[in-house]
Design a protein around this motif. Sequence first.
Motif, PDB file in Angstrom:
ATOM      1  N   GLU A   1       0.833  -1.205   0.000  1.00 50.89           N
ATOM      2  CA  GLU A   1       0.000   0.000   0.000  1.00 50.89           C
ATOM      3  C   GLU A   1       0.867   1.254   0.000  1.00 50.89           C
ATOM      4  OE1 GLU A   1      -3.131   2.253   2.948  1.00 50.89           O
ATOM      5  OE2 GLU A   1      -3.127   0.062   2.948  1.00 50.89           O
ATOM      6  N   ASN A   2       1.966   1.206   0.745  1.00 51.29           N
ATOM      7  CA  ASN A   2       2.868   2.353   0.817  1.00 51.29           C
ATOM      8  C   ASN A   2       3.462   2.685  -0.545  1.00 51.29           C
ATOM      9  OD1 ASN A   2       4.312   4.334   2.541  1.00 51.29           O
ATOM     10  ND2 ASN A   2       6.102   3.198   1.839  1.00 51.29           N
TER      11      ASN A   2
ATOM     12  N   THR B   1       0.742   4.016  -2.896  1.00 48.55           N
ATOM     13  CA  THR B   1       0.380   5.392  -2.531  1.00 48.55           C
ATOM     14  C   THR B   1       1.457   6.358  -3.001  1.00 48.55           C
ATOM     15  OG1 THR B   1      -0.871   4.649  -0.604  1.00 48.55           O
ATOM     16  CG2 THR B   1      -0.112   6.938  -0.588  1.00 48.55           C
TER      17      THR B   1
ATOM     18  N   LYS C   1       1.249   6.775  -6.824  1.00 44.11           N
ATOM     19  CA  LYS C   1       0.102   7.615  -7.195  1.00 44.11           C
ATOM     20  C   LYS C   1       0.442   9.095  -6.976  1.00 44.11           C
ATOM     21  CE  LYS C   1      -4.813   8.298  -6.169  1.00 44.11           C
ATOM     22  NZ  LYS C   1      -4.905   9.614  -5.594  1.00 44.11           N
ATOM     23  N   SER C   2       1.062   9.397  -5.851  1.00 41.71           N
ATOM     24  CA  SER C   2       1.440  10.784  -5.562  1.00 41.71           C
ATOM     25  C   SER C   2       2.525  11.272  -6.507  1.00 41.71           C
ATOM     26  CB  SER C   2       1.908  10.917  -4.116  1.00 41.71           C
ATOM     27  OG  SER C   2       0.812  10.731  -3.257  1.00 41.71           O
TER      28      SER C   2
ATOM     29  N   CYS D   1       5.512   8.458   2.889  1.00 42.82           N
ATOM     30  CA  CYS D   1       5.836   7.133   2.343  1.00 42.82           C
ATOM     31  C   CYS D   1       7.316   6.825   2.526  1.00 42.82           C
ATOM     32  CB  CYS D   1       5.428   7.045   0.874  1.00 42.82           C
ATOM     33  SG  CYS D   1       3.634   7.027   0.618  1.00 42.82           S
TER      34      CYS D   1
END
Length: 85
Positions: free
Chosen positions: A33-34, A37, A40-41, A61
Amino acid sequence: GGHHQYFLNTENNGDVRKDIDALCTILSSVLTENIQTAFKSYVELEQDKNIETNEEILEQCDDVFYENEEMINGILERFCKEAEI
């Protein structure tokens, strides 16, 4: 450099999405997930979307990565040993 630098370097030299997908098959759900994420950022940051927010998310992150760096290295080392022929 952190995640931002990693994604930038990988994107310039290979297929960053392929690398992320491969990592997600061996990392724990929290670390998967990290990295997702962070990516995506990174994509949004490269598109000049929500710059401050995405920079902050990438830093968070990075913190998760550094807090788990020893464990991540262990996972990668075990994976490499198992992949050896």
